[in-house]
Design a protein around this motif. Structure first.
Motif, PDB file in Angstrom:
ATOM      1  N   GLN A  74       0.835  -1.204   0.000  1.00 44.51           N
ATOM      2  CA  GLN A  74       0.000   0.000   0.000  1.00 44.51           C
ATOM      3  C   GLN A  74       0.870   1.255   0.000  1.00 44.51           C
ATOM      4  N   GLU A  75       1.917   1.244   0.811  1.00 45.24           N
ATOM      5  CA  GLU A  75       2.833   2.385   0.863  1.00 45.24           C
ATOM      6  C   GLU A  75       3.518   2.611  -0.484  1.00 45.24           C
ATOM      7  N   VAL A  76       3.923   1.537  -1.115  1.00 47.48           N
ATOM      8  CA  VAL A  76       4.577   1.640  -2.426  1.00 47.48           C
ATOM      9  C   VAL A  76       3.616   2.266  -3.434  1.00 47.48           C
ATOM     10  N   ALA A  77       2.378   1.813  -3.434  1.00 42.78           N
ATOM     11  CA  ALA A  77       1.393   2.340  -4.369  1.00 42.78           C
ATOM     12  C   ALA A  77       1.147   3.835  -4.122  1.00 42.78           C
ATOM     13  N   GLU A  78       1.026   4.199  -2.871  1.00 41.26           N
ATOM     14  CA  GLU A  78       0.765   5.603  -2.551  1.00 41.26           C
ATOM     15  C   GLU A  78       1.944   6.499  -2.906  1.00 41.26           C
ATOM     16  N   ALA A  79       3.146   5.946  -2.834  1.00 34.84           N
ATOM     17  CA  ALA A  79       4.344   6.735  -3.143  1.00 34.84           C
ATOM     18  C   ALA A  79       4.606   6.829  -4.643  1.00 34.84           C
ATOM     19  N   ASN A  80       3.857   6.049  -5.435  1.00 39.94           N
ATOM     20  CA  ASN A  80       4.077   6.013  -6.885  1.00 39.94           C
ATOM     21  C   ASN A  80       2.746   6.125  -7.635  1.00 39.94           C
ATOM     22  N   PRO A  81       2.068   7.251  -7.486  1.00 42.10           N
ATOM     23  CA  PRO A  81       0.748   7.396  -8.108  1.00 42.10           C
ATOM     24  C   PRO A  81       0.783   7.330  -9.631  1.00 42.10           C
ATOM     25  N   HIS A  82       1.973   7.502 -10.215  1.00 41.90           N
ATOM     26  CA  HIS A  82       2.110   7.428 -11.669  1.00 41.90           C
ATOM     27  C   HIS A  82       2.012   5.994 -12.172  1.00 41.90           C
ATOM     28  N   TRP A  83       2.108   5.020 -11.257  1.00 48.30           N
ATOM     29  CA  TRP A  83       2.065   3.604 -11.638  1.00 48.30           C
ATOM     30  C   TRP A  83       0.876   2.947 -10.927  1.00 48.30           C
ATOM     31  N   PRO A  84      -0.241   2.755 -11.608  1.00 49.16           N
ATOM     32  CA  PRO A  84      -1.391   2.106 -10.980  1.00 49.16           C
ATOM     33  C   PRO A  84      -1.014   0.705 -10.481  1.00 49.16           C
ATOM     34  N   LEU A  85      -1.157   0.489  -9.188  1.00 52.02           N
ATOM     35  CA  LEU A  85      -0.757  -0.766  -8.561  1.00 52.02           C
ATOM     36  C   LEU A  85      -1.832  -1.208  -7.592  1.00 52.02           C
TER      37      LEU A  85
END
Length: 291
Positions: A74-85
């Motif tokens: 979840q943290e990774v996704a939030e830190a990389n909004p340019h990459w839908p995860l």
């Protein structure tokens, strides 16, 4: 939008993976030593972008603390909004605390489903007893619970378990299921693939089951496009254009090839007019993944 529907990430300083860090242990997928290092979104997305992929589905991968892994993703996704995860997390569907565990996971905006492995490989399954899930009434109840919550189930098993699994899934017809790794055809002889294809029909006959073209190197470490062609063709034939998804299974499958080699083989084996569906649209719909 092209999507990799099955991959893993790990930061070894953030989450511990006992299976990954084991020393001197040969697994069915090979020696994990080369991947006993951080594998982060930057590296994964760098490889995937070269082939037009711009979003992905993270699948749980045996963390010592599964919730810790889910929170990290979840943290990774939030830190990389340019990459839908989005992610499929682990949850023990037979647990006394299932409702509470699912409530906690569903607080994560990236959560789309659950994976609890039913079968990995014949020899290992004899030791872990994961196959026993199919005989556990609480497992079926858990599948119905996640279906009622709008979650999906990622199914990993071996061909010998498909008949019993089909019987279980027929009782949870509202549950959307993604079959990991084409059902793990571990016997790559002609007879072995024939047996796998026959068993696979029991799952492909269920309209709520989709199939991932992923992890095909785990039982064929020297795979070639020619050697995996019968598996890909069988999956396409049985599941059809709208129920097949591409997944790299990286970094595990990086033990056998690089991303470019894998993607090129899949791109060649899948008919051109099916590319949009198999390499993106089906995963976007199944996992509710938006650009």
């Amino acid at each position: 939008m092209r999507i990799d529907a099955h991959h893993h990430l790990w930061d070894l300083s953030a989450v511990h993976y006992p299976w990954l860090m084991a020393q001197g242990v040969e697994r069915f997928f090979g020696d994990p030593t080369p991947i006993q290092r951080n594998y982060l979104l930057e590296e994964f997305s760098g490889d995937a972008r070269q082939h037009g992929i711009s979003g992905s589905v993270h699948i749980q991968v045996g963390a010592e603390n599964p919730l810790q892994e889910a929170l990290w993703v979840q943290e990774v996704a939030e830190a990389n909004p340019h990459w839908p995860l989005v992610q499929v997390a682990f949850c023990d569907l037979t647990s006394d605390t299932l409702a509470r565990d699912l409530d906690r996971l569903q607080n994560l905006s990236t959560l789309r489903g659950v994976r609890q492995i039913v079968g990995r490989a014949p020899d290992e399954d004899a030791v872990t007893s994961t196959n026993a899930l199919l005989e556990n009434s609480r497992f079926l109840a858990g599948l119905k619970e996640i279906a009622g919550r709008g979650l999906r189930f990622d199914l990993q098993l071996i061909p010998e378990l498909m008949e019993d699994t089909a019987h279980v899934l027929a009782q949870a017809s509202d549950l959307q299921v993604a079959l990991c790794h084409a059902g793990s055809p571990h016997d790559r002889s002609v007879k072995g693939l024939e047996a796998w294809a026959n068993e696979l029909k029991l799952l492909s006959a269920l309209p709520n089951v989709s199939c991932k073209l992923s992890g095909l190197g785990m039982f064929d470490h020297q795979w070639t496009q020619q050697s995996i062609a019968p598996i890909v063709q069988t999956c396409l034939t049985q599941f059809g254009q709208d129920r097949v998804m591409f997944g790299s299974n990286f970094p595990v499958d990086s033990l056998y090839s690089n991303y470019t080699t894998l993607f090129a083989a899949m791109e060649t084996l899948v008919p051109n007019d099916w590319h949009a569906a198999v390499f993106g649209d089906n995963a976007a719909r199944f996992y509710e993944l938006k650009a």
